[in-house]
Design a protein around this motif. Structure first.
Motif, short mmCIF file in Angstrom:
data_model
loop_
_atom_site.label_atom_id
_atom_site.label_comp_id
_atom_site.label_asym_id
_atom_site.label_seq_id
_atom_site.Cartn_x
_atom_site.Cartn_y
_atom_site.Cartn_z
N LEU A 62 0.87 -1.17 0.00
CA LEU A 62 0.00 0.00 0.00
C LEU A 62 0.91 1.23 0.00
CD1 LEU A 62 -2.63 -1.08 2.72
CD2 LEU A 62 -2.43 -1.79 0.33
N TYR A 76 -6.55 0.61 11.90
CA TYR A 76 -5.73 -0.47 11.35
C TYR A 76 -6.38 -1.85 11.50
CZ TYR A 76 -1.94 2.96 11.81
OH TYR A 76 -1.16 4.08 11.73
N GLY A 77 -5.81 -2.82 10.77
CA GLY A 77 -6.03 -4.21 11.11
C GLY A 77 -5.14 -4.52 12.30
N GLU A 102 -10.29 -6.12 11.87
CA GLU A 102 -10.17 -4.86 11.13
C GLU A 102 -10.73 -3.69 11.93
OE1 GLU A 102 -8.49 -4.21 8.53
OE2 GLU A 102 -9.26 -2.31 7.79
N LYS A 103 -9.89 -2.73 12.17
CA LYS A 103 -10.27 -1.45 12.79
C LYS A 103 -11.14 -1.59 14.05
CE LYS A 103 -9.51 1.18 8.61
NZ LYS A 103 -9.53 0.47 7.37
N VAL A 162 -1.25 -3.92 11.55
CA VAL A 162 -0.73 -4.27 10.23
C VAL A 162 -0.51 -2.99 9.46
CG1 VAL A 162 -1.28 -5.43 8.06
CG2 VAL A 162 -1.98 -6.45 10.23
N VAL A 163 0.70 -2.83 8.91
CA VAL A 163 0.94 -1.71 8.02
C VAL A 163 1.03 -2.26 6.60
CG1 VAL A 163 1.98 -0.35 9.85
CG2 VAL A 163 3.43 -1.69 8.36
N GLY A 164 1.04 -1.41 5.62
CA GLY A 164 0.72 -1.84 4.26
C GLY A 164 1.67 -2.75 3.51
N GLN A 182 -13.09 -6.74 3.19
CA GLN A 182 -11.83 -6.48 3.89
C GLN A 182 -10.82 -7.60 3.66
OE1 GLN A 182 -11.06 -3.73 5.15
NE2 GLN A 182 -13.01 -2.69 5.56
N THR A 214 -8.41 -8.05 5.60
CA THR A 214 -8.22 -8.57 6.97
C THR A 214 -9.13 -9.78 7.23
OG1 THR A 214 -7.52 -6.46 7.85
CG2 THR A 214 -8.54 -7.97 9.41
C1 G1P Z 1 -5.81 -0.83 5.26
C2 G1P Z 1 -6.15 -2.19 5.89
C3 G1P Z 1 -5.74 -2.23 7.36
C4 G1P Z 1 -4.27 -1.86 7.48
C5 G1P Z 1 -3.99 -0.50 6.82
C6 G1P Z 1 -2.51 -0.21 6.81
O1 G1P Z 1 -6.66 0.14 5.85
O2 G1P Z 1 -7.54 -2.44 5.74
O3 G1P Z 1 -5.97 -3.51 7.89
O4 G1P Z 1 -3.90 -1.86 8.85
O5 G1P Z 1 -4.46 -0.50 5.46
O6 G1P Z 1 -2.24 1.06 6.31
P1 G1P Z 1 -6.86 1.59 5.17
O7 G1P Z 1 -5.69 2.42 5.60
O8 G1P Z 1 -6.90 1.38 3.69
O9 G1P Z 1 -8.15 2.10 5.71
#
Ligand code: G1P
Length: 285
Positions: A131, A172-173, A189-190, A202-204, A228, A230
């Motif tokens: 990400l 985050y997850g 998730e969140k 969890v980071v991307g 999700q 996650t």
């Molecule tokens: C997504 C994921 C999340 C993760 C995060 C990291 O969330 O759904 O689990 O922890 O990226 O950046 P988003 O940031 O797209 O809402």
């Protein structure tokens, strides 16, 4: 080293936190100094061994494909002007062995849905996900490369994690890791701080086996009404080991303005010509 041949970049998000700039410019094209976020992400994928980059994109993100395409007129102009260094820069955005594939996500139905859109391109092999909002900088092997080395059997999943303040678990997850180890037992998730099983987020960055696609096919909308990733990983870890990887490196959340400013200061502090502007400012190291 285990090579990850294919890496997916979900880049179909709207980037509303950076409006009005992102009305026209994809958030992944916003620069940290002179390089767009997507370039940092792609460099990390190439460092992990990738030769196929899969961008899950939409109609507003054509600039990303244009960026990785060759720019004939510009190249010729630089050539004639003798600007060889700049020419080499724009010709060297990707190694020659690397190809880009663009897949459309027609509707924003969540990260899990975006990853599922890449299924036909990934096929039956383990793959990485980056990400680009989460910029991870370090001097050694990149975060994804570190993770690929831990998924050598082709079945193990690996997720990049770091501790966040409990107040931030809802962004985050969040994973629950076995005591004294790094195998993930559960993932949500969140969650609100009260519901979070830990503060390990969890980071991307993800390394996943292709089995995740079967699980995504049957994943119903979860947090925020979205499909999700996650939730599919929560199903995967009941079948196969999924490890939490505490990466070496510094993460900047470039999905928001503060993270973007911090990243810019950090990169400027490492630049001999700019260092004097930022040394001693908070956020520089
Ligand atoms: C997504 C994921 C999340 C993760 C995060 C990291 O969330 O759904 O689990 O922890 O990226 O950046 P988003 O940031 O797209 O809402």
């Amino acid at each position: 080293m285990t090579r990850l041949h294919k890496v997916v970049f979900p880049v179909a998000g709207l980037g509303t936190r950076f409006l009005p700039a992102t009305k026209v410019v994809p958030k992944e094209m916003l620069p940290v100094l002179d390089r767009p976020l997507i370039q940092y992400a792609v460099d990390e994928a190439v460092d992990a061994g990738a030769d196929t980059l899969v961008f899950v994109t939409n109609r507003y993100k054509h600039a990303i494909a244009d960026y990785f395409d060759s720019a004939y007129e510009l190249e010729e102009t630089l050539e004639h002007a003798g600007k060889r260094k700049l020419l080499a820069t724009i010709q060297g955005l990707l190694p020659l062995r690397v190809r880009c594939i663009y897949v459309t996500q027609e509707r924003a139905r969540g990260l899990g849905h975006a990853v599922l859109c890449a299924r036909a391109v990934i096929g039956d092999e383990p793959f990485g996900i980056i990400l680009p909002d989460d910029l991870i900088l370090n001097d050694g092997p990149g975060a994804l490369r570190q993770m690929a080395g831990r998924a050598a059997d082709g079945k193990t999943g690996v997720l990049a994690v770091e501790e966040v303040p409990y107040a931030d678990t809802g962004k985050y997850g969040i994973v629950d890791v076995e005591p004294g180890g790094d195998r993930i037992r559960h993932m949500v998730e969140k969650p609100s701080p009260a519901e979070a099983p830990s503060n390990l987020a969890v980071v991307g960055r993800y390394v996943l086996p292709p089995r995740i696609f079967d699980l995504l096919e049957t994943t119903t909308p979860g947090a925020g009404g979205e499909i999700q990733l996650t939730d599919a990983i929560a199903a995967l870890l009941k079948e196969t080991p999924v490890l939490a990887h505490r990466f070496a490196g510094q993460r900047f959340d470039c999905g928001n303005k503060a993270g973007m400013v911090r990243a810019t200061l950090h990169v400027a502090a490492a630049d001999p010509e700019l260092r004097h502007l930022v040394t001693g400012l908070p956020g520089t190291s």
